[in-house]
Structures are given as C-alpha cells and as structure tokens.
Design an enzyme around this catalytic site. Sequence first.
Site, short mmCIF file in Angstrom:
data_model
loop_
_atom_site.label_atom_id
_atom_site.label_comp_id
_atom_site.label_asym_id
_atom_site.label_seq_id
_atom_site.Cartn_x
_atom_site.Cartn_y
_atom_site.Cartn_z
N TYR A 1 -43.86 -47.88 22.25
CA TYR A 1 -44.88 -46.86 22.58
C TYR A 1 -45.34 -46.12 21.55
O TYR A 1 -45.90 -44.95 21.35
CB TYR A 1 -43.73 -45.65 23.22
CG TYR A 1 -42.52 -45.30 22.36
CD1 TYR A 1 -42.28 -44.74 21.50
CD2 TYR A 1 -41.43 -46.07 22.78
CE1 TYR A 1 -41.18 -44.66 20.94
CE2 TYR A 1 -40.05 -46.06 22.41
CZ TYR A 1 -40.04 -45.08 21.32
OH TYR A 1 -38.70 -45.05 20.87
N ARG A 13 -38.74 -40.20 12.84
CA ARG A 13 -37.50 -41.15 13.21
C ARG A 13 -38.29 -42.63 12.99
O ARG A 13 -38.90 -43.14 13.84
CB ARG A 13 -37.32 -40.97 14.67
CG ARG A 13 -36.13 -41.68 15.20
CD ARG A 13 -35.94 -41.86 16.60
NE ARG A 13 -36.71 -42.94 17.39
CZ ARG A 13 -37.47 -42.88 18.43
NH1 ARG A 13 -37.34 -41.67 18.97
NH2 ARG A 13 -37.97 -43.82 18.86
N HIS A 57 -34.98 -45.02 18.77
CA HIS A 57 -34.22 -43.93 19.51
C HIS A 57 -32.64 -44.19 19.44
O HIS A 57 -31.81 -43.37 19.10
CB HIS A 57 -34.70 -43.65 20.94
CG HIS A 57 -33.81 -42.52 21.47
ND1 HIS A 57 -33.76 -41.24 21.09
CD2 HIS A 57 -32.93 -42.42 22.42
CE1 HIS A 57 -33.20 -40.53 21.84
NE2 HIS A 57 -32.65 -41.25 22.90
#
Length: 381
Positions: A284, A271, A275
Amino acid sequence: MKTVVRRFRIIKTQFLPASGIPYKDTPEEYLKNKDRLLCMYRHMRMIRLFDAKSFSLQRQGRAGTNASTEGEEGYAVGYAAAMTDHEKVIGAKHIHVPHYRQNAAMLWLDEDDKEAALMRILLYWGGSELGNLAAKNRPDDHPMCVPIGTQVGLAQGRAFALKIRKEKRAVVCICGDGATSTGDFNTGINFAGALKVPLVVIVSNNQYAISVPRERQTAAETFAQKGIAAGIHSEQVDGNDVLAVYHVVYQALERAVKNSEPSLIEAITYRLGAHTTADDPTKYREDAEVAAAREKDPLLRMRRLIDHLGIWDEAKESAYCAWAKERIEEAVKRYENYVKGNPLTLSQLYDHQVASPHYTQIRERELLLAYQKAVAEGEKT
C-alpha cells in the site's frame, strides 16, 4: 448580516530540521543539557536495535507478533522525557496510558531495570499478560492498549478522578491517527474539555492507520483541529524532533497540573517499518515515499545534532551499540528462560485481566479449562 464568530488556528512547533542543525529559536537550555541529549539518543538507538532483534525473533518463531517502532522513537522519547522531568518538579508520577507502539517511551519510563522492561515487552507480544505489568516505579501506569481509541475514554476518566481528588498530576494518553476516527476518541476528548480535566492526549500521526493513508481517513487538514471542537488546547509538533516534542508536552503538563487544562497534541511522524510483523507495507505504499521519509528519521536527526555539538562520534557510537546489544541479548535470554520455566496456558487469558474477576469471567475460565481437559483426554484415547 454575517459576522465572524470565532477564528481558530493550529500552531506547529519545530526546533530541529532534518539536518540536525537547530533553529535559532531553539531554547538554549535544551542544547546545553548534554546529558539529557545523549540519554535521549541512547534510548532511541537502543529501541531501534531492539526493534530489529524483535523482528528477527518473530521470524525465527522465538517471539510473537509485535508492532514496529522504527521511525517513531523521537516523539515517544520526547514526551516520556518531558513526563519524568516534570515529575521531578511536582514530586509525583503522572499516569501513562499508552497504545501498543510505545516501546521507546516505556523503556524510558522504567527507570530501574532496562533489561526487565525489554523482557516485559517480549512477554507481552509473546502472549503473556504478565508483560503488561507496570514498572515497579510506576504502579499507576496503564498497560498497552491494542483496541483502537478505547484508551482515550479511560484516560479521561483517570484524569477526572485526579481532579476530584485534587491530586496535582496529569494523565498522558497516546493514540494513533486512526483512533481519531473512533467514537471513543471523540467522546473522550469532548468530556475532557467539558469537565476540564488534567489530560494530555498525544496523537501519533504516522501517516497510516494500518494500510489506510492519512488523506483517506479524514477531510480535516490536521488531526489537531479535532480538539478545537472539544474546546481544548490543540497544536501540532514535528514528531521527529525530540526536542520540540519535549517542549510542547512539558508545557501541556504544566497547564494540566496548574489549571486542570486538557491538551491535544498531534505529533507528525512516519512509520518507517511495517504496522506489525504480520503486515506487508509494500502492498500500500511506494518505496520512494519511504526513502523520502527516511531523510527525516528522528534517530538520524538526533545523531546529526549531537555530532554537530561535538559530543558524539563513531567510536562512541560503536561502543554504545555493542553495550546495548549485550543488554538486549540478556533481555532475550531472560525472556526465553522465563517462558521455558513458565509455559503459557489458556488460563492466563483470565489470570491477569482484573484484580477481582466477575463471576462470568470465573465461569468462562472454568468452561475453557474443562474444554481443554476434554480435548486432551480425547486425544489420548
């Protein structure tokens, strides 16, 4: 005495490396079908442009939160193309059970009106359940599923119904890697194996369940091997290789229709974007990690392939991107005109859920509207 009772293995399929130069074992027919290659690339390019536009609209307050598809267009277009090609062979439509990051597949599957498909995606993420209406040519397809993993059980049930009715078609269900940690996922694939239903489950392993990295989700070396415990055919595929995904999904559909054999396919991808538009991935993951993943970008890989085959160039790229942006702008215009003429209401939370509402849903709707009216009257006074 100890004996080996059974050995298992997971096979991974890849035809296109990051260079876009196909391996020698790539089926020649895939490379000769220039029209399909170009169609795949154009869909991937259009959804990438749409992704950027959607992000911009959300930041301007003109659209709702949405889930980025950047970096995951390859596996989505690959499996959708396999579905439509196989449907031409069997003369029937498979049933699509997508999760919320399937814009690329839904664009491919809507064979009639691409602008309408893009408009529905904007409507859905704008808060209108009308955006979940299936394409006119695919009335049996499910809406996008946001709850994690719940669609797997639903897909298994649909596949079991097809088997009971002796319908020669299959159900294709998509979920993310995070879904494999849920009970719904494991119950769904377990029943699929036990009942031997025509189901193809594709796990999009994009390396993160929102912010949780793959290595913290499970100690299993692969997500594919989770299907072995359910007794179903399980394999991996390079999810950034649209041809490899097409290949393994087409084969899975053949097994499903001919033998009512379920499959679990782990599509390894990444990805590249956030998100959702509410996410900040810099919290993160490191920039270096994303930069390395961009070298494996499915769109870039496909562009390198068609350049290598001599069927694409910068002039064609510029012309197509200009055309695609016009289509996207038209879809945005249709979306905004619709919302302007049909403002979203609280009642729509109930209006498009089920064909025949339960009495509790009817009562909840009445209470909600009564509360809304009371609040409005209170504000007036």
